[in-house]
Design a protein around this motif. Structure first.
Motif, PDB file in Angstrom:
ATOM      1  N   LEU A 134       4.985   5.086  11.125  1.00  0.00           N
ATOM      2  CA  LEU A 134       4.147   6.323  10.427  1.00  0.00           C
ATOM      3  C   LEU A 134       4.404   6.465   9.044  1.00  0.00           C
ATOM      4  O   LEU A 134       3.438   6.433   8.317  1.00  0.00           O
ATOM      5  CB  LEU A 134       4.407   7.475  11.456  1.00  0.00           C
ATOM      6  N   ALA A 135       5.661   6.358   8.824  1.00  0.00           N
ATOM      7  CA  ALA A 135       5.777   6.381   7.014  1.00  0.00           C
ATOM      8  C   ALA A 135       5.438   5.259   6.357  1.00  0.00           C
ATOM      9  O   ALA A 135       5.045   5.409   5.268  1.00  0.00           O
ATOM     10  CB  ALA A 135       7.567   6.529   7.055  1.00  0.00           C
ATOM     11  N   GLY A 141      -1.157   3.991   2.324  1.00  0.00           N
ATOM     12  CA  GLY A 141      -2.597   4.496   2.310  1.00  0.00           C
ATOM     13  C   GLY A 141      -3.223   4.423   3.531  1.00  0.00           C
ATOM     14  O   GLY A 141      -4.563   4.526   3.797  1.00  0.00           O
ATOM     15  N   LEU A 142      -2.482   4.302   4.598  1.00  0.00           N
ATOM     16  CA  LEU A 142      -3.233   4.061   5.972  1.00  0.00           C
ATOM     17  C   LEU A 142      -2.742   5.100   7.142  1.00  0.00           C
ATOM     18  O   LEU A 142      -3.296   5.142   8.481  1.00  0.00           O
ATOM     19  CB  LEU A 142      -2.837   2.784   6.669  1.00  0.00           C
ATOM     20  N   GLY A 143      -2.084   6.213   6.568  1.00  0.00           N
ATOM     21  CA  GLY A 143      -1.502   7.215   7.499  1.00  0.00           C
ATOM     22  C   GLY A 143      -2.542   7.798   8.266  1.00  0.00           C
ATOM     23  O   GLY A 143      -2.551   8.125   9.595  1.00  0.00           O
ATOM     24  N   TRP A 144      -3.715   8.028   7.619  1.00  0.00           N
ATOM     25  CA  TRP A 144      -4.921   8.626   8.409  1.00  0.00           C
ATOM     26  C   TRP A 144      -5.490   8.066   9.587  1.00  0.00           C
ATOM     27  O   TRP A 144      -5.986   8.435  10.341  1.00  0.00           O
ATOM     28  CB  TRP A 144      -6.039   9.000   7.487  1.00  0.00           C
ATOM     29  N   ALA A 145      -5.024   6.491   9.570  1.00  0.00           N
ATOM     30  CA  ALA A 145      -5.665   5.607  10.503  1.00  0.00           C
ATOM     31  C   ALA A 145      -4.784   5.539  11.855  1.00  0.00           C
ATOM     32  O   ALA A 145      -5.213   4.963  12.743  1.00  0.00           O
ATOM     33  CB  ALA A 145      -6.276   4.420  10.011  1.00  0.00           C
ATOM     34  N   ALA A 146      -3.633   5.965  11.798  1.00  0.00           N
ATOM     35  CA  ALA A 146      -2.647   5.695  12.837  1.00  0.00           C
ATOM     36  C   ALA A 146      -3.087   5.647  14.160  1.00  0.00           C
ATOM     37  O   ALA A 146      -2.940   4.822  14.991  1.00  0.00           O
ATOM     38  CB  ALA A 146      -1.314   6.530  12.524  1.00  0.00           C
ATOM     39  N   ASP A 147      -3.715   6.788  14.487  1.00  0.00           N
ATOM     40  CA  ASP A 147      -4.419   6.876  15.956  1.00  0.00           C
ATOM     41  C   ASP A 147      -5.621   6.336  16.059  1.00  0.00           C
ATOM     42  O   ASP A 147      -6.040   6.279  17.400  1.00  0.00           O
ATOM     43  CB  ASP A 147      -4.143   8.409  16.265  1.00  0.00           C
ATOM     44  N   LEU A 157      -8.715  -3.741   5.875  1.00  0.00           N
ATOM     45  CA  LEU A 157      -7.727  -2.684   6.459  1.00  0.00           C
ATOM     46  C   LEU A 157      -6.843  -3.291   7.587  1.00  0.00           C
ATOM     47  O   LEU A 157      -5.562  -3.124   7.597  1.00  0.00           O
ATOM     48  CB  LEU A 157      -8.207  -1.304   6.980  1.00  0.00           C
ATOM     49  N   HIS A 158      -7.555  -4.174   8.221  1.00  0.00           N
ATOM     50  CA  HIS A 158      -6.485  -5.045   9.071  1.00  0.00           C
ATOM     51  C   HIS A 158      -5.344  -5.706   8.348  1.00  0.00           C
ATOM     52  O   HIS A 158      -4.168  -5.881   8.846  1.00  0.00           O
ATOM     53  CB  HIS A 158      -7.321  -6.142   9.955  1.00  0.00           C
ATOM     54  N   LYS A 159      -5.485  -6.253   7.059  1.00  0.00           N
ATOM     55  CA  LYS A 159      -4.403  -6.723   6.373  1.00  0.00           C
ATOM     56  C   LYS A 159      -3.477  -5.779   6.119  1.00  0.00           C
ATOM     57  O   LYS A 159      -2.128  -6.172   5.933  1.00  0.00           O
ATOM     58  CB  LYS A 159      -5.037  -7.591   5.036  1.00  0.00           C
ATOM     59  N   GLY A 160      -3.710  -4.625   5.891  1.00  0.00           N
ATOM     60  CA  GLY A 160      -2.757  -3.657   5.374  1.00  0.00           C
ATOM     61  C   GLY A 160      -2.071  -3.346   6.837  1.00  0.00           C
ATOM     62  O   GLY A 160      -0.831  -3.149   6.760  1.00  0.00           O
ATOM     63  N   ILE A 161      -2.635  -3.237   7.794  1.00  0.00           N
ATOM     64  CA  ILE A 161      -1.780  -3.127   9.060  1.00  0.00           C
ATOM     65  C   ILE A 161      -0.851  -4.323   9.465  1.00  0.00           C
ATOM     66  O   ILE A 161       0.309  -4.057   9.771  1.00  0.00           O
ATOM     67  CB  ILE A 161      -2.572  -3.111  10.366  1.00  0.00           C
ATOM     68  N   GLU A 162      -1.388  -5.362   9.143  1.00  0.00           N
ATOM     69  CA  GLU A 162      -0.451  -6.488   9.171  1.00  0.00           C
ATOM     70  C   GLU A 162       0.624  -6.435   8.304  1.00  0.00           C
ATOM     71  O   GLU A 162       1.864  -6.832   8.743  1.00  0.00           O
ATOM     72  CB  GLU A 162      -1.263  -7.970   9.018  1.00  0.00           C
ATOM     73  N   LEU A 163       0.495  -6.128   7.025  1.00  0.00           N
ATOM     74  CA  LEU A 163       1.690  -5.842   6.229  1.00  0.00           C
ATOM     75  C   LEU A 163       2.734  -4.842   6.593  1.00  0.00           C
ATOM     76  O   LEU A 163       3.900  -4.928   6.853  1.00  0.00           O
ATOM     77  CB  LEU A 163       1.185  -5.321   4.741  1.00  0.00           C
ATOM     78  N   CYS A 164       2.205  -3.699   7.217  1.00  0.00           N
ATOM     79  CA  CYS A 164       3.071  -2.601   7.768  1.00  0.00           C
ATOM     80  C   CYS A 164       3.762  -3.125   8.946  1.00  0.00           C
ATOM     81  O   CYS A 164       4.862  -3.206   9.165  1.00  0.00           O
ATOM     82  CB  CYS A 164       2.224  -1.441   8.171  1.00  0.00           C
ATOM     83  N   GLU A 189      -5.504  -3.681  -6.682  1.00  0.00           N
ATOM     84  CA  GLU A 189      -4.682  -2.982  -7.810  1.00  0.00           C
ATOM     85  C   GLU A 189      -3.653  -2.272  -6.907  1.00  0.00           C
ATOM     86  O   GLU A 189      -2.236  -2.565  -7.355  1.00  0.00           O
ATOM     87  CB  GLU A 189      -5.478  -2.097  -8.703  1.00  0.00           C
ATOM     88  N   GLN A 190      -3.930  -1.560  -5.939  1.00  0.00           N
ATOM     89  CA  GLN A 190      -2.729  -0.916  -5.175  1.00  0.00           C
ATOM     90  C   GLN A 190      -1.874  -2.079  -4.358  1.00  0.00           C
ATOM     91  O   GLN A 190      -0.695  -1.733  -4.442  1.00  0.00           O
ATOM     92  CB  GLN A 190      -3.604  -0.265  -3.887  1.00  0.00           C
TER      93      GLN A 190
END
Ligand SMILES: Nc1ncnc2c1ncn2[C@@H]1O[C@H](COP(=O)(O)OP(=O)(O)OP(=O)(O)O)[C@@H](O)[C@H]1O
Ligand SMILES: [Mg+2]
Length: 260
Positions: A134-135, A141-147, A157-164, A189-190
């Motif tokens: 979760l952290a 920047g994806l905390g809002w999407a956790a559930d 955003l799938h790329k961000g999930i994979e990175l996490c 940039e992020q």
């Protein structure tokens, strides 16, 4: 401690098709190495060799001097390697949080037999991993999407999930395959800030494949250029961008693409 990745004369062929030829380079501990080259150059195939998804036909792949060529992905994960995929393979009907937790069981104490007993120490570790996941989502920047269910989110955003998911394995060597593909400019940039933070704060070696030369120029210490499965040159991003051989490789590709 960040890992050193050394490749010596890596070759890969499939049924007579030579995909990689004598590829050699080193990513020093704590470096961000860019791996660039036209479509079909062999970048993803090389990642597949490093991560144990392909077995190189010849050559040597070493992590901290120990041969790992031909090892299975699970063995490499234990040695500190994590990766993302060019085309994220998520469990689309699971939540974002569950997707991040996939693969992190390698960090639980004991083995599969113990986990099935549901001992208190397993449950405690699972809770700790969940909080860490979760952290990581929050930090990226994806905390809002956790559930949310993964298929409710965009490809970017799938790329961000994979990175996490990869980061939850606490890698010492991280391979990123086109992390910026499909991202709007503001999110690139992020991503640049995130990748720099991995090197500077999390003590990790990163190899990044990317067509976005802005990102490559902004984050990499060195760049290796592949073309037709061979290393064309190695240097800084600026040297690569002004190298006539590199320009020729990209232009040659464009012409071919247009003619196709
Ligand atoms: N499993 C396989 N069987 C046969 N050929 C393969 C296999 N995997 C990769 N190749 C071939 O290897 C070559 C390099 O492909 P690869 O996907 O590694 O390129 P790339 O540099 O990642 O390209 P892109 O920038 O488009 O992602 C291609 O010609 C591809 O068809
Ligand atoms: Mg690729």
């Amino acid at each position: 401690m960040a890992a050193r990745l050394t490749l010596e004369d890596v070759n890969l062929h499939f049924a007579g098709i030579q995909v990689l030829q004598e590829v050699a380079f080193t990513a020093e501990p704590g470096q961000i190495l860019g791996l660039v080259g036209p479509n079909g150059a062999g970048k993803t195939s090389l990642f597949n060799c490093i991560s144990g998804h392909y077995r190189p036909s010849a050559g040597s792949i070493m992590i901290d001097g120990a041969e790992v060529g031909g090892s299975r992905p699970a063995t490499l994960a234990k040695r500190g390697l994590a990766r993302t995929f060019q085309h994220p393979a998520l469990q689309l009907h699971e939540t974002v949080l569950e997707n991040v937790l996939l693969g992190a069981h390698t960090r639980l104490p004991g083995g599969a037999a113990e986990w099935s007993l549901r001992l208190p120490r397993t449950s405690r570790s699972e809770r700790a991993l969940r909080e860490e996941a979760l952290a990581l989502l929050e930090r990226n920047g994806l905390g809002w999407a956790a559930d949310l269910q993964a298929d409710e989110l965009s490809h970017g955003l799938h790329k961000g999930i994979e990175l996490c998911r990869a980061l939850l394995m606490r890698p010492r060597l991280l391979l990123l395959d086109e992390p910026a593909a499909g991202l709007p400019h503001s999110e690139v940039e992020q991503l640049i800030a995130t990748v720099r933070r991995l090197r500077d704060e999390d003590d990790m070696t990163v190899v990044v494949v990317e067509h976005n030369m802005g990102l490559i120029a902004a984050v990499t210490d060195r760049v290796v250029v592949l073309d037709h499965g061979r290393k064309l040159m190695e240097g800084t991003a600026a040297e690569a961008q002004s190298d006539p051989r590199v320009i020729e490789a990209y232009i040659g590709k464009d012409v071919t693409d247009d003619a196709a």
